[in-house]
Design a protein around this motif. Sequence first.
Motif, PDB file in Angstrom:
ATOM      1  N   HIS A  58      35.570  28.155  44.108  1.00  0.00           N
ATOM      2  CA  HIS A  58      35.827  28.312  45.532  1.00  0.00           C
ATOM      3  C   HIS A  58      36.164  29.782  45.765  1.00  0.00           C
ATOM      4  O   HIS A  58      37.040  30.325  45.088  1.00  0.00           O
ATOM      5  CB  HIS A  58      36.994  27.434  45.985  1.00  0.00           C
ATOM      6  CG  HIS A  58      36.723  25.971  45.882  1.00  0.00           C
ATOM      7  ND1 HIS A  58      35.896  25.303  46.756  1.00  0.00           N
ATOM      8  CD2 HIS A  58      37.157  25.039  44.994  1.00  0.00           C
ATOM      9  CE1 HIS A  58      35.839  24.026  46.415  1.00  0.00           C
ATOM     10  NE2 HIS A  58      36.586  23.841  45.354  1.00  0.00           N
ATOM     11  N   TRP A  60      37.924  31.093  47.827  1.00  0.00           N
ATOM     12  CA  TRP A  60      39.312  31.304  48.239  1.00  0.00           C
ATOM     13  C   TRP A  60      40.320  31.123  47.110  1.00  0.00           C
ATOM     14  O   TRP A  60      41.492  31.455  47.278  1.00  0.00           O
ATOM     15  CB  TRP A  60      39.682  30.378  49.405  1.00  0.00           C
ATOM     16  CG  TRP A  60      39.219  28.960  49.301  1.00  0.00           C
ATOM     17  CD1 TRP A  60      38.128  28.412  49.899  1.00  0.00           C
ATOM     18  CD2 TRP A  60      39.846  27.890  48.569  1.00  0.00           C
ATOM     19  NE1 TRP A  60      38.034  27.066  49.588  1.00  0.00           N
ATOM     20  CE2 TRP A  60      39.072  26.724  48.785  1.00  0.00           C
ATOM     21  CE3 TRP A  60      40.985  27.806  47.771  1.00  0.00           C
ATOM     22  CZ2 TRP A  60      39.399  25.494  48.220  1.00  0.00           C
ATOM     23  CZ3 TRP A  60      41.312  26.584  47.196  1.00  0.00           C
ATOM     24  CH2 TRP A  60      40.520  25.450  47.426  1.00  0.00           C
ATOM     25  N   VAL A  81      42.076  35.527  57.223  1.00  0.00           N
ATOM     26  CA  VAL A  81      41.482  35.640  55.884  1.00  0.00           C
ATOM     27  C   VAL A  81      42.573  35.316  54.862  1.00  0.00           C
ATOM     28  O   VAL A  81      43.691  35.819  54.954  1.00  0.00           O
ATOM     29  CB  VAL A  81      40.894  37.043  55.655  1.00  0.00           C
ATOM     30  CG1 VAL A  81      40.423  37.186  54.212  1.00  0.00           C
ATOM     31  CG2 VAL A  81      39.739  37.294  56.615  1.00  0.00           C
ATOM     32  N   LEU A  83      43.760  33.498  50.717  1.00  0.00           N
ATOM     33  CA  LEU A  83      43.441  33.121  49.341  1.00  0.00           C
ATOM     34  C   LEU A  83      44.509  32.155  48.848  1.00  0.00           C
ATOM     35  O   LEU A  83      45.645  32.149  49.336  1.00  0.00           O
ATOM     36  CB  LEU A  83      43.323  34.338  48.425  1.00  0.00           C
ATOM     37  CG  LEU A  83      44.516  35.285  48.235  1.00  0.00           C
ATOM     38  CD1 LEU A  83      45.525  34.740  47.221  1.00  0.00           C
ATOM     39  CD2 LEU A  83      44.034  36.656  47.784  1.00  0.00           C
ATOM     40  N   VAL A  96      49.744  30.032  49.125  1.00  0.00           N
ATOM     41  CA  VAL A  96      48.672  30.524  49.984  1.00  0.00           C
ATOM     42  C   VAL A  96      49.122  31.845  50.597  1.00  0.00           C
ATOM     43  O   VAL A  96      50.228  31.939  51.133  1.00  0.00           O
ATOM     44  CB  VAL A  96      48.340  29.525  51.108  1.00  0.00           C
ATOM     45  CG1 VAL A  96      47.275  30.104  52.034  1.00  0.00           C
ATOM     46  CG2 VAL A  96      47.856  28.202  50.533  1.00  0.00           C
ATOM     47  N   VAL A  98      47.947  34.713  53.413  1.00  0.00           N
ATOM     48  CA  VAL A  98      47.032  34.791  54.553  1.00  0.00           C
ATOM     49  C   VAL A  98      47.340  36.027  55.389  1.00  0.00           C
ATOM     50  O   VAL A  98      48.500  36.388  55.590  1.00  0.00           O
ATOM     51  CB  VAL A  98      47.114  33.505  55.415  1.00  0.00           C
ATOM     52  CG1 VAL A  98      48.533  33.253  55.886  1.00  0.00           C
ATOM     53  CG2 VAL A  98      46.162  33.557  56.589  1.00  0.00           C
ATOM     54  N   VAL A 130      43.007  23.118  52.693  1.00  0.00           N
ATOM     55  CA  VAL A 130      42.305  24.313  53.175  1.00  0.00           C
ATOM     56  C   VAL A 130      41.407  23.967  54.357  1.00  0.00           C
ATOM     57  O   VAL A 130      41.388  24.673  55.377  1.00  0.00           O
ATOM     58  CB  VAL A 130      41.492  24.951  52.029  1.00  0.00           C
ATOM     59  CG1 VAL A 130      40.492  25.966  52.570  1.00  0.00           C
ATOM     60  CG2 VAL A 130      42.428  25.621  51.030  1.00  0.00           C
ATOM     61  N   ARG A 134      41.592  25.370  58.483  1.00  0.00           N
ATOM     62  CA  ARG A 134      40.494  26.148  59.068  1.00  0.00           C
ATOM     63  C   ARG A 134      40.397  25.885  60.573  1.00  0.00           C
ATOM     64  O   ARG A 134      39.876  26.717  61.316  1.00  0.00           O
ATOM     65  CB  ARG A 134      39.169  25.798  58.392  1.00  0.00           C
ATOM     66  CG  ARG A 134      39.021  26.323  56.968  1.00  0.00           C
ATOM     67  CD  ARG A 134      37.633  26.037  56.430  1.00  0.00           C
ATOM     68  NE  ARG A 134      37.461  26.436  55.046  1.00  0.00           N
ATOM     69  CZ  ARG A 134      37.166  27.665  54.646  1.00  0.00           C
ATOM     70  NH1 ARG A 134      37.015  28.624  55.548  1.00  0.00           N
ATOM     71  NH2 ARG A 134      37.014  27.949  53.367  1.00  0.00           N
ATOM     72  N   PHE A 146      42.734  29.507  58.913  1.00  0.00           N
ATOM     73  CA  PHE A 146      42.085  30.046  57.722  1.00  0.00           C
ATOM     74  C   PHE A 146      40.629  30.399  58.038  1.00  0.00           C
ATOM     75  O   PHE A 146      39.929  29.655  58.727  1.00  0.00           O
ATOM     76  CB  PHE A 146      42.103  29.033  56.584  1.00  0.00           C
ATOM     77  CG  PHE A 146      43.462  28.791  55.987  1.00  0.00           C
ATOM     78  CD1 PHE A 146      44.550  29.578  56.321  1.00  0.00           C
ATOM     79  CD2 PHE A 146      43.648  27.765  55.072  1.00  0.00           C
ATOM     80  CE1 PHE A 146      45.800  29.354  55.765  1.00  0.00           C
ATOM     81  CE2 PHE A 146      44.888  27.530  54.504  1.00  0.00           C
ATOM     82  CZ  PHE A 146      45.970  28.325  54.852  1.00  0.00           C
ATOM     83  N   ASP A 148      37.090  32.610  56.101  1.00  0.00           N
ATOM     84  CA  ASP A 148      36.565  33.375  54.982  1.00  0.00           C
ATOM     85  C   ASP A 148      36.412  34.834  55.393  1.00  0.00           C
ATOM     86  O   ASP A 148      36.220  35.137  56.578  1.00  0.00           O
ATOM     87  CB  ASP A 148      35.207  32.823  54.550  1.00  0.00           C
ATOM     88  CG  ASP A 148      35.317  31.411  53.997  1.00  0.00           C
ATOM     89  OD1 ASP A 148      36.298  31.146  53.275  1.00  0.00           O
ATOM     90  OD2 ASP A 148      34.443  30.580  54.295  1.00  0.00           O
ATOM     91  N   SER A 189      31.851  37.067  48.854  1.00  0.00           N
ATOM     92  CA  SER A 189      33.268  37.070  49.207  1.00  0.00           C
ATOM     93  C   SER A 189      33.924  38.354  48.718  1.00  0.00           C
ATOM     94  O   SER A 189      33.590  38.861  47.645  1.00  0.00           O
ATOM     95  CB  SER A 189      33.973  35.862  48.580  1.00  0.00           C
ATOM     96  OG  SER A 189      35.373  35.977  48.698  1.00  0.00           O
ATOM     97  N   LEU A 191      37.022  38.406  47.941  1.00  0.00           N
ATOM     98  CA  LEU A 191      38.149  37.967  47.125  1.00  0.00           C
ATOM     99  C   LEU A 191      37.739  37.571  45.716  1.00  0.00           C
ATOM    100  O   LEU A 191      38.519  37.717  44.775  1.00  0.00           O
ATOM    101  CB  LEU A 191      38.854  36.779  47.792  1.00  0.00           C
ATOM    102  CG  LEU A 191      39.356  37.009  49.218  1.00  0.00           C
ATOM    103  CD1 LEU A 191      39.984  35.737  49.755  1.00  0.00           C
ATOM    104  CD2 LEU A 191      40.343  38.158  49.266  1.00  0.00           C
TER     105      LEU A 191
END
Length: 214
Positions: A58, A60, A81, A83, A96, A98, A130, A134, A146, A148, A189, A191
């Motif tokens: 994933h 994230w 955004v 992770l 998390v 953010v 997650v 979103r 959330f 991406d 991504s 990340l």
Amino acid sequence: MEAVALFSFTASEADEISFHKGDIIKVTEMEDDSCWVTAEIQGRRGYVPENYISLLPHPWFAGPVSRLEAEQRLRWQDTGVFLVRESESAPGEFSVSVSYGDRVEHFRVLEGGGQYCIWDESFCSLNRLVDFYRTHSVAVEKVVCFRDPPSPIKECPRLAHALCDYTPPQSAHLHFLRGDIIDLLDCSSSLSWRGRCRGRVGVFPPDYVQPLYH
């Protein structure tokens, strides 16, 4: 986190659980001992050997990164955004991080009875948590959902040069040594990238490598 079983495993102790190759396994805790993880399969919970499973990739999920590194990755990112990382202060749990636009906030993911939560809502997996945030705000004082990171404008390079060694404990992450050339499979991504090196495929943080565009 969810993982797929690479091999079948038969438990030999009461606190272990058996599974078959191809089973989808819910990883509930990453143990300090990297040889085992706590997982749940069809309501059964116990230890499974880490090298028998592969975490489903994933973008994230950042793995064992520190709070400071998470802030460095998310600084200047758009609001929302995020992770998910292994908790630095509570080994075996998750946090998390953010972007709030002007700062980075961190949330501890509480887990109990196979359920995960940040606030009142509980979910059967990190993936469900997650997905929920979103479309629902994780923040109280303003709307922060959330999202991406934006796709890079620059075309994804095909190769990258390793700037330093990367020796992650998770089998889903790609191990490489300084100087290795990595075939890039997915760098959409900011990340986490996915690549191939020394015959293995896995994800890794992009700040460990230098992209090669020619």
